[in-house]
Scaffold this active site. Structure first.
Site, PDB file in Angstrom:
ATOM      1  N   GLY A 185       0.681  -1.051   0.211  1.00  0.00           N
ATOM      2  CA  GLY A 185       0.293  -0.153   0.415  1.00  0.00           C
ATOM      3  C   GLY A 185       1.144   0.986  -0.223  1.00  0.00           C
ATOM      4  CB  CYS A 186       0.035   4.856   1.327  1.00  0.00           C
ATOM      5  SG  CYS A 186       0.828   6.497   1.305  1.00  0.00           S
ATOM      6  CG  PHE A 187       5.459   5.021  -0.913  1.00  0.00           C
ATOM      7  CD1 PHE A 187       5.201   6.496  -1.104  1.00  0.00           C
ATOM      8  CD2 PHE A 187       6.147   5.044  -2.425  1.00  0.00           C
ATOM      9  CE1 PHE A 187       5.096   7.016  -1.942  1.00  0.00           C
ATOM     10  CE2 PHE A 187       6.104   5.334  -3.643  1.00  0.00           C
ATOM     11  CZ  PHE A 187       5.974   6.935  -3.376  1.00  0.00           C
TER      12      PHE A 187
END
Lengths: 167, 44
Positions: free
Chosen positions: A11-13
């Site tokens: 997911g979103c880093f």
């Protein structure tokens, strides 16, 4: 100090980096794009890549297995191309292994997660050989360290912990 | 190129189902927070 490298996508880093960089034994982290075909990938042009984190760690202080167990605690590996409310293959769950040993540890860890019955469904995490890692732009590095109230969809689930194996 | 409006609406609709940190407002996505719907097709 000899370090090893791990490359993970969950997911979103931004949120991944904020939690993983605090782990004992983690020496450094950087976020970027990998797993796709676009060369010189950027935030606005990384179609096919996953948002990912590259972790440099001291194997004397932590292990690849430990990192994977934490990885599975802070993101949901059962949602295909989705993390929290973020949808798209940028947000897929993936392990990009560097060595055959890492591949084996990844597969074993996934098998243990599945067998535990603690997660809400079947694990969809890809296990793929590492390829080019395109470092993300400076504004995406250590994002939540610079913007503590910024967006994240990652958090450790108290119940998503594998039981210790007896030896 | 996906239909951006359709994708955006789907993401918002899915907000009640998302497994997100406690206290996160319903329907919050990375793109709604950081960029806005016009960039949704870029997958943040």
């Amino acid at each position: 100090m000899a370090t090893e490298k791990a490359i993970l996508a969950g997911g979103c880093f931004w949120g991944m980096q904020d939690l993983i960089r605090r782990r004992p034994g983690v020496v450094s982290t950087r976020v970027g794009y990998t797993g796709g075909e676009v060369a010189n990938a950027t935030y606005r042009n990384h179609r096919g890549h996953a948002e990912a984190i590259e972790i440099s760690f001291d194997p004397a202080l932590t292990s690849y297995r430990d990192l994977l167990e934490f990885f599975f605690q802070i993101h949901d590996p059962t949602t295909l191309n989705r993390q929290g409310n973020d949808i798209g293959d940028s947000y897929r769950s993936a392990i990009f292994y560097e060595t055959d040993d890492q591949k084996q540890v990844a597969e074993d860890t996934i098998a243990d997660v599945e067998a535990s019955g603690l997660w809400p469904g079947k694990v969809v995490t890809e296990v793929t050989a590492a390829g080019p890692f395109w470092e993300a732009e400076p504004e995406h590095q250590d994002y939540l360290e610079r913007i503590p109230d910024g967006y994240t969809c990652h958090f450790p689930r108290p119940d998503w912990k594998l039981p210790r194996r007896s030896r | 190129m996906p239909d951006l409006t359709e994708l955006w609406n789907a993401a918002v609709d899915l907000g009640v189902d998302g497994d997100v940190p406690p206290g996160t407002p319903v329907g919050t996505t990375k793109l709604s927070y950081a960029l806005g719907p016009e960039d949704f097709g870029l997958q943040g």
